[in-house]
Write a protein that holds these residues in place. Structure first.
Motif, mmCIF file in Angstrom:
data_model
loop_
_atom_site.group_PDB
_atom_site.id
_atom_site.type_symbol
_atom_site.label_atom_id
_atom_site.label_comp_id
_atom_site.label_asym_id
_atom_site.label_seq_id
_atom_site.Cartn_x
_atom_site.Cartn_y
_atom_site.Cartn_z
ATOM 1 N N GLY A 99 46.803 20.928 64.877
ATOM 2 C CA GLY A 99 45.514 21.189 65.500
ATOM 3 C C GLY A 99 45.557 22.484 66.287
ATOM 4 N N GLY A 100 44.404 22.883 66.791
ATOM 5 C CA GLY A 100 44.341 24.091 67.592
ATOM 6 C C GLY A 100 42.973 24.736 67.549
ATOM 7 N N LEU A 101 42.938 26.015 67.864
ATOM 8 C CA LEU A 101 41.694 26.784 67.866
ATOM 9 C C LEU A 101 41.276 27.095 66.440
ATOM 10 N N ASP A 102 40.021 26.840 66.114
ATOM 11 C CA ASP A 102 39.513 27.057 64.761
ATOM 12 C C ASP A 102 38.822 28.419 64.630
ATOM 13 N N TYR A 103 37.949 28.737 65.566
ATOM 14 C CA TYR A 103 37.220 30.008 65.491
ATOM 15 C C TYR A 103 36.565 30.324 66.819
ATOM 16 N N LEU A 104 36.109 31.559 66.956
ATOM 17 C CA LEU A 104 35.278 32.030 68.066
ATOM 18 C C LEU A 104 34.135 32.835 67.462
ATOM 19 N N ALA A 105 32.928 32.625 67.939
ATOM 20 C CA ALA A 105 31.776 33.343 67.387
ATOM 21 C C ALA A 105 30.766 33.620 68.488
ATOM 22 N N LEU A 106 30.193 34.803 68.439
ATOM 23 C CA LEU A 106 29.189 35.227 69.417
ATOM 24 C C LEU A 106 27.985 35.783 68.679
ATOM 25 N N GLY A 107 26.784 35.311 69.037
ATOM 26 C CA GLY A 107 25.548 35.802 68.441
ATOM 27 C C GLY A 107 24.675 36.470 69.482
ATOM 28 N N ILE A 108 24.133 37.642 69.159
ATOM 29 C CA ILE A 108 23.317 38.407 70.104
ATOM 30 C C ILE A 108 22.022 38.824 69.419
ATOM 31 N N PRO A 109 20.877 38.228 69.766
ATOM 32 C CA PRO A 109 19.589 38.657 69.190
ATOM 33 C C PRO A 109 19.131 39.973 69.815
ATOM 34 N N MET A 110 19.316 41.075 69.121
ATOM 35 C CA MET A 110 18.937 42.379 69.656
ATOM 36 C C MET A 110 17.424 42.496 69.789
#
Length: 436
Positions: A99-110
């Protein structure tokens, strides 16, 4: 809020680069560049990975960049997982849990509703296997050698995506560029039994006490990958929408560095001899990939859809091997979601979204004229937290391979945890006059 999200993302990003990935052991990851990771985040994973043509304004879609404009929140999504995998042959069984960290994601509506960007980190492929076999030594009666094959590592990707509204409420387009990097290590260790040289004369010298040799390969990869997508939607009734999506990942020649070493332990008091046999640069060719999806939805209520992927891995080539005569890879996903009443003030569970999906994949691996197939049953829930954030919990049970013809079947159970932090204050946008 967006500054806080960016800081949290960069903090986790730095931690991830310094951490060693923990992957479930799978003998099938010895092929190609390992087991490829799906791009779907946990919300979509709970529907089997469905996401080429379906999206929401409070969920970040990482499957098709053309769906990014639907997301009108500043969104930070982090995923964790734990997995138990059981390997079965006709007469043996072995289990491991990781197990562990799967992903990181950031969304920015410009420009909310018209232009959204995303940034993320996730694995591209994983390699983790540990296998052994016993074989007789040529010209040595009753003498055996133990061969052990160990592989580890994988390829990571940092990506930047962007999606635009081309025709209001009808046509959207998007693209993603990813920088891939990582290394894969393959090792073969040979252990000889004492009796191999027991009857030899002393004139053979050091060979008489020879016990172990290890042949190691280390491949490093880096390159840019490019992907584009389209999304169309159209109302087919008062409340029902028809959605179509398409993605295309370009073929790529990944820059590859390879070094090979041979380590010999002769059983004496001297340390093992480590010799570099080979060191060179080359390329690894990854074939193009495309996917299409169709879905039907009723806003804030339900979604049902089908996705199809295809990639011809018979075109895979490497200047240093690992090509193993791969075949065409196809996958079909059927899934959907249902929310009883998103705006209910009396019942929390009516605001919960329930997801389910099935995925069937014909992997590019064929052994002894047997295709290695992967089948999964997925389901999950999205639990509202506060005014806009969401806790996602997903489950998957799957089977990979078969025990026929002396092969290995893998039964695996995976639990995914994800937290979506959404913010709609848009103070940063108001200050620049981009959103009112």
């Amino acid at each position: 809020m967006i500054k806080k999200l960016s800081f949290i993302f960069l903090l986790f990003l730095g931690f991830s680069f310094g951490a060693d990935a923990q992957n479930a052991s799978s003998p099938y990851s010895i092929f190609g560049i390992g087991t490829l990771n799906k791009k779907a985040l946990i919300y979509n994973k709970s529907m089997g990975g469905l996401g080429i043509s379906n999206g929401k304004n409070w969920i970040l879609n990482n499957v098709n960049p053309a769906l990014l404009p639907l997301n009108t929140f500043s969104t930070f999504d982090v995923g964790l997982y734990t997995e138990k995998r059981t390997l079965n042959t006709s007469d043996l069984q072995q289990s491991n849990t990781t197990g562990g960290l799967d992903y990181l994601a950031l969304g920015i509506p410009m420009t909310p509703g018209k232009w959204t960007m995303s940034l993320g980190l996730m694995p591209y492929s994983n390699v983790s296997y540990n296998m052994s076999t016993i074989a007789p030594v040529m010209n040595r009666d009753e003498a055996n050698a133990n061969y052990q094959y160990i592989g580890s590592g994988g390829i990571n990707q940092v990506y930047l995506g962007s999606g635009w509204q081309i025709i209001p409420d009808f046509l959207y387009a998007g693209g993603r560029v990813a920088y891939t990097f990582g290394k894969i290590e393959d090792g073969t260790t040979i252990n000889l039994s004492e009796r191999v040289f027991a009857n030899e004369e002393d004139t053979i010298g050091v060979a008489k006490s020879f016990k172990t040799s290890a042949y190691n390969k280390r491949s490093s990869y880096s390159d840019f990958l490019f992907e584009g997508g389209l999304y169309m939607k159209r109302k087919i009734g008062k409340e029902t929408e028809l959605n179509l999506g398409f993605i295309y990942e370009l073929a790529s020649n990944m820059n590859t560095k390879r070094s090979e070493t041979l380590v010999i332990e002769d059983g004496s008091a001297l340390p093992p001899t480590d010799t570099i046999l080979y060191k060179a640069k080359g390329n690894t060719y990854l074939p193009q990939k495309f996917g299409v999806g169709i879905s039907f939805s009723k806003q804030y209520k339900w979604t049902f859809g089908i996705d199809y992927y295809s990639r011809n891995w018979s075109e895979f080539k490497s200047d240093f091997g690992r090509d193993q005569n791969l075949t065409k890879n196809t996958e079909i996903i059927i899934g959907g979601e249902f929310t009883p009443d998103l705006f209910s003030v009396k019942s929390y569970f009516k605001r919960v979204t329930y997801q389910m999906g099935f995925n069937y994949e014909q992997t590019p691996i064929m052994i002894n004229n047997v295709n290695i197939d992967d089948f999964g049953i997925n389901f999950g829930v999205s639990l509202p937290v506060g005014s806009a954030s969401i806790l996602n919990v997903g489950f998957k049970y799957g089977q990979l391979g078969t025990t026929t013809n002396g092969l290995v079947k893998e039964d695996y159970f995976k639990i995914n945890f994800g937290m979506i932090f959404n913010d709609r204050s848009y103070g940063w946008y108001r200050n620049q006059g981009k959103y009112k």
